[in-house]
Structure formats: structure tokens, C-alpha cells
Design an enzyme around this catalytic site. Structure first.
Site, PDB file in Angstrom:
ATOM      1  N   SER A 140       0.849  -1.187   0.000  1.00 57.54           N
ATOM      2  CA  SER A 140       0.000   0.000   0.000  1.00 57.54           C
ATOM      3  C   SER A 140       0.896   1.251   0.000  1.00 57.54           C
ATOM      4  O   SER A 140       1.687   1.420  -0.924  1.00 57.54           O
ATOM      5  CB  SER A 140      -0.930  -0.068   1.214  1.00 57.54           C
ATOM      6  N   ASP A 294      -8.522  -6.216  -4.913  1.00 64.21           N
ATOM      7  CA  ASP A 294      -8.255  -4.858  -4.425  1.00 64.21           C
ATOM      8  C   ASP A 294      -9.026  -3.851  -5.271  1.00 64.21           C
ATOM      9  O   ASP A 294      -8.952  -3.876  -6.496  1.00 64.21           O
ATOM     10  CB  ASP A 294      -6.746  -4.583  -4.509  1.00 64.21           C
ATOM     11  N   HIS A 323      -7.927  -5.350  -0.326  1.00 61.10           N
ATOM     12  CA  HIS A 323      -6.777  -4.641   0.214  1.00 61.10           C
ATOM     13  C   HIS A 323      -6.471  -5.080   1.646  1.00 61.10           C
ATOM     14  O   HIS A 323      -5.319  -5.078   2.077  1.00 61.10           O
ATOM     15  CB  HIS A 323      -7.031  -3.129   0.150  1.00 61.10           C
TER      16      HIS A 323
END
Lengths: 350, 350
Positions: A140, A294, A323
Site C-alpha cells: 500500500s 483490491d 486490500h
């Protein structure tokens, strides 16, 4: 300065602090006595070529990244010297709530991913005299920092594993971070960043957490009730006991500092806006590792970048958790994939 | 009652009003002198078998649906008697802002999709003596009403075209509507539904519009700058001049009424929660028409339902504009697909 009981050695330590002194930021601000909180595992060998750098995500600290490390994992401290550096603004490193006036709270300057990477570079070279990184990895926002490392210090980074993130934030993802930040700043108690405790901003933080739930997990996740993997019994409990519980203890200004940084992430700032030229600088072997479900760093966006990176491969992680797979709730199914890819990457000649 | 200059005959008319009298709702409330605003095109034939019912989406009125009607389109008033009925709470039919005290504003009762369909059924049977519908069609919340029609009045509905919507709202979509509604209700000026004008709630309405931008259009839409199709020159302008412009003139309580209705949409309420049993009631020929880039009524969710509907086909609409394709900004590319599918459906024997 605010005493936030969440950001303590007890919760996140033991961790070390490295003081960079006054640190000048790309956008012109200065963080006085800028501090990086970090942890290390394993031993740096004599040739100093077994170092792995691990970076943190939005709201995350070294603590969650430590779950990726262990002798059973690719990130094996028996073989590697592993250092996790907390990003600026994450609450442990210099952040709005722990910086002295007048640069504190709502006055904390804008920080970029590139500032993090420059600060991390100083720590690695000044404190440890490390000139080579066997691997840089992060997920991320950690992926954003990983990409910046590979573009900014191409001779130093041998391998890179950006997980569930991009090198240049997409317009859609910019809109996403906008809605996250507005959820906090629209709380009247946020008060331009000048509150007395996170608890005062709980309404904004809770709305922010719900928007995370909207984009963090897909329709399949909710349909299959995959929130059960997180130890909760209902969607409502997933929101309140997992998502809202995560964010409401964190400092609102810290989240906003990271949110802005995430939103403006862009390695092409190194090459006058030319993204392809930025990727052409990369000398590292790169595994681009998006997660299939995601919704804001979707595989398609990651793959478009991967195709521009010279020595790279696309390695898609399969997870119903989207995610939020990053939290490892799926256990072996997830870690097995991460370990396989990282093991292969680490054993590849560069 | 509030005088909202947006909801006028000048903006949306000419439209007719049908007064249902006091209308009892499924959740126990009553709308006094419940009014449905509607428009008709073409002539009802003698056998009364050429009627098409068109339903409205969230925030939409008859006006936008009229762009689907014309002698060049499948919804051809030269052949069909076409009636568009505005859903309850959309600002033209009975809604929080136009209902007399004490049921007005924040006291307006909870309305369900099933209430809409029962009210529409009364209008069609009482006013027009229509007992058969050649087609029921609608998009988004219009699709929700379409499904409810097909399940509730299976002998009346010959063909159904739910576009970009589902029969039972998914958990993820419920979370989405939650974030939309919270964006409005978190505005202190919303004041539990007791404001003096929409303008007072503009901050909440603008945040609500931005979340629409997040889920209404995909990462590909923004990457390809497909907002140019909407006549704007930047993403920021797409947010302010298209999305925020749409919603900020509307009544906040109207949006909340529709939002709650959307969130709770579920045809299986007709069959004790058994969705398969609900679909087995359907006698209509059904074309399930999701949009490929739709992020909150994605094709996968629509297809799972379609497979449970006896006489149905999946017809995916291709559009970079995601859910906002419904506004027709793509012109012929979009309308051509809609017309082809609807023409085929209308010509199929049932």
C-alpha cells in the site's frame, strides 16, 4: 503536543529512534528534530549486502509489518538484516501530534513519499553505512515508498517488492483519498487540526473507517461473509470492531498527513512528470504484487505500471479480503503466496 | 413544507399528479394524500396491451427518463403507451419537503421499493385500467422497482428490463448507501432533517456527490479522462460542475428517503427471505442489463441473480462511464446498445 496512549513503546515497541536533525521537505517545510522510529531483526553481515528494508502503510507501524518476519518466512532474520522504518506522520516517527509547537497539529508541514525515502536513506547510510539493499518491500503506502526507493536510488536497490500499491497514484485513487480525508476534516471537532484528543474526532474517524470498508473490501468479500476471517460475527461488527477500532485510536492529523502523502504519490516527480522515464531508471528486479480483489490499487492499474518497468514481473496475490488481505487474516493462504514470491525474488540473481 | 425551486413544472414538466389518498406503507407509516407525479407518451390501444412502464432512479425524475423515449428509440411512443412514474420521495411525487406537517421533513416515514410498486399499481389500474404491461424498465433504483414489479405482479408484467441494478441489494451496496447517507446526515446543518433550504446542507451534499464520483465511475473512466464526455475539462470540474451540481439542488431529505429505500431493496421480502423462490414467481421475459464498468451494481452481482430467473438473459452494456453511463453522455454508443436489447426484448413472444 498530545499524549496519545496508542503511540507507545508498550503498544509498538521496542523500537529505536533516529534523529535526523532539522529535515527540509520537498514542498518547503521543515520538520524540526525529525525522528524516525525503526526496528531491526537479524544481523548485518560484514559485506553489508544482506539488508532488507520494510516500509509501513497508511495507519500502520512496524508492529503489523513484524508479522511478515520470522524464520519460517521469506523475510527471515536468520539470513537477513531486516529493518522496518515507520513512515513520517504515522504517529511513531515525527508526526503532527508529537512535534513541538509551532509545527505541531494543524501546522505540521506537507510531507511527500520522496521525503520519507530521503529520510530513510539518511538513516540507512549514516547510522548503518548500508549502501546496498537486497530487497525493499512494502504494501500500500509501503509500495509507494518502495517504488520511490527503486527510482530515486537505483544503484542501491537490488530487488523491490511493491505489494498492493502503485508508483503514481491514479486519479480514481486520488478521489478515494479525498473522500477519506474529508470524512475527518468535515467533523466540526477536528477544528482545523486543533483538537485535544482523537476521541473528540471520533465521528469523523468512524465515517473515515466506513469508507475504508467500502473500498478496502469487495462485494464478494461481503457476500461471502469473509469478515468472519477477522473474528467478527457480522458486517456491522466488522465495521465497528475491526475498521473503526483500527482508526479511532489513531491521531486524525497523522491520518491526514499520510492521506495527503498517499494522494500525491508519484515517482515521475523525479523525471519531470515522465513516468516511463522514471521507471527506466530502475535497476532493481521488481515483483509487482497487486491483490486480485483490491478495489483502489486494482491489478489492472498495477499491471499498466509493471509493463513499463524493465526487469519486472507481475505476481498477483489471490485473496477474497481485497486490500485488507494485508492484515493477514487469511493466515497461511495469504502468507504462503507472499513467501513464495519473495523467496523467488530473493533467490534471483541481480 | 419547503419551496424548492428545483422541483417545478418548469424544470420537470409538464407532468400530471395522481392522488392516492392516504397511503399506508409496509413499515407502518402513512403518507397523507400521497401523490404520484407521472408523464405519458403515445396512446393506449383498445386492447390495452401496448403499455410500457418506466421507473426512475435515485435523484432522477421523469425528465431524464424522457431522453430514452422517442420514435428513433425502442421506447417508441408511436407504437407504445409509455408512462414514467416518479418514485415516492424523489421530490416530484410525495416527498419530505412537499408533504404537510406533521409528516414532513425529518418526520417523513420510511418508504420501501414495494410501497412504490404498490402505489404505481394503483395508478395504472385505477386511472388507466391497465392490466398488462408489455414492458417494465428502469435503471439503478428503477431496476429495483422493475424487479419488484416482476415478482409482485407476475401476471401483469410480460417483459422486464432491469438496467444496472439488482433485485436484492448486496451487503457491499448497503455499505455504499450508508456512506452516501452519512455524508449528508453528518452535516450539522442537516439538523435531523429540519433545515430551511438545501443550500444550508451544501457541504454534506457536496461530500455525498464526491462519494458518488468514487463509486459511480471506475479507475479506467478517470484514467482515460472520460469525464470529457460530460462536457467538462478536468476531474475537478467533473466533481463540481457535474456531480455536485446534480445533487446540491436536490432536497437532502428526498435523497435520504431514496437512499434508505435503495439500501433496503429486496424482492425476497415477498417470499419470507427466499430469493430463489421470489425469482421463481417471475413470469416475465427478463433481460438483466448491468454495465461492465459499474462498481456498485457490478455485472457479477447481477449475473448471480439472473441465473435464478427462469426466463431471463444477461445482456451486458459496455461503457467506460460505469454507472453514470445511464445519463447518456456517450450518446449513440450507449443508446444503440439499450435500443438493440430493448427492441429484441419487445419483439420476443411471451
Amino acid at each position: 503536543m498530545i499524549e496519545n496512549p496508542y503511540y507507545t513503546q508498550k503498544n509498538h515497541g521496542p523500537y529505536e529512534i533516529y534523529n535526523l536533525g532539522d529535515f527540509k521537505l520537498e514542498d518547503g517545510g521543515i520538520i524540526p528534530d525529525c525522528k524516525l522510529a525503526y526496528v531491526t531483526f537479524g544481523e548485518l553481515n560484514e559485506t553489508k549486502d544482506n539488508a532488507i528494508l520494510i516500509l509501513t502503510w497508511y495507519g500502520g507501524t512496524n508492529k503489523i509489518m513484524e508479522t511478515y518476519i520470522g524464520s519460517e518466512n521469506a523475510l527471515n532474520p536468520d539470513k537477513y538484516f531486516i529493518i522496518i522504518i515507520n513512515q513520517i506522520g504515522n504517529g511513531l516517527s515525527s508526526s503532527p501530534h508529537n512535534t513541538p509547537a509551532p509545527m505541531n497539529m494543524g501546522n505540521f508541514p506537507k510531507v511527500r513519499i520522496a521525503d520519507d525515502v530521503r529520510a530513510q536513506h539518511k538513516l540507512l547510510t549514516e547510522k548503518f553505512a548500508i549502501e546496498e539493499l537486497a530487497l525493499v518491500a512494502g504494501a500500500s503506502m509501503g509500495a509507494q515508498q518502495t517504488y520511490e526507493w527503486a527510482v530515486r536510488f537505483p544503484d542501491m536497490v537490488k530487488r523491490a517488492a511493491p505489494i498492493a500499491g502503485t508508483a503514481k497514484n491514479t486519479p480514481h485513487n486520488c478521489l478515494y483519498t479525498d473522500t477519506l480525508m474529508e470524512a475527518i476534516t468535515s467533523d466540526p471537532n477536528w477544528n482545523n487540526g486543533n483538537y485535544r484528543s482523537s476521541a473528540e474526532v471520533v465521528n469523523g474517524l468512524n465515517r473515515h473507517a466506513k469508507i475504508w470498508g467500502l473500498m478496502g473490501c469487495s462485494t464478494e468479500f461481503y457476500k461471502q461473509e469473509a469478515w468472519r476471517l477477522f473474528g467478527v460475527d457480522s458486517l456491522e461488527q466488522f465495521i465497528s470492531d475491526f475498521l473503526q477500532a483500527i482508526y479511532k485510536v489513531r491521531d486524525p492529523n497523522a491520518l491526514l498527513c499520510m492521506g495527503w502523502k498517499w494522494q500525491h504519490s508519484d515517482v515521475s516527480r523525479n523525471t519531470n512528470g515522465n513516468l516511463k522515464a522514471a521507471f527506466e531508471r530502475v535497476k532493481a528486479k521488481v515483483y509487482v504484487m497487486p491483490i486480485d480483489e483490491d478495489m483502489f490499487f486494482p491489478p489492472k492499474d498495477c499491471e499498466e505500471e509493471q509493463k513499463m518497468i524493465p526487469n519486472s514481473e507481475l505476481r498477483v496475490i489471490r485473496s477474497i479480503c481485497g486490500h485488507y488481505a494485508l492484515f493477514g487474516a487469511e493466515g497461511r493462504n495469504y502468507m504462503h503466496q507472499i513467501n513464495n514470491h519473495l523467496n523467488e525474488l530473493l533467490s534471483s540473481q541481480v
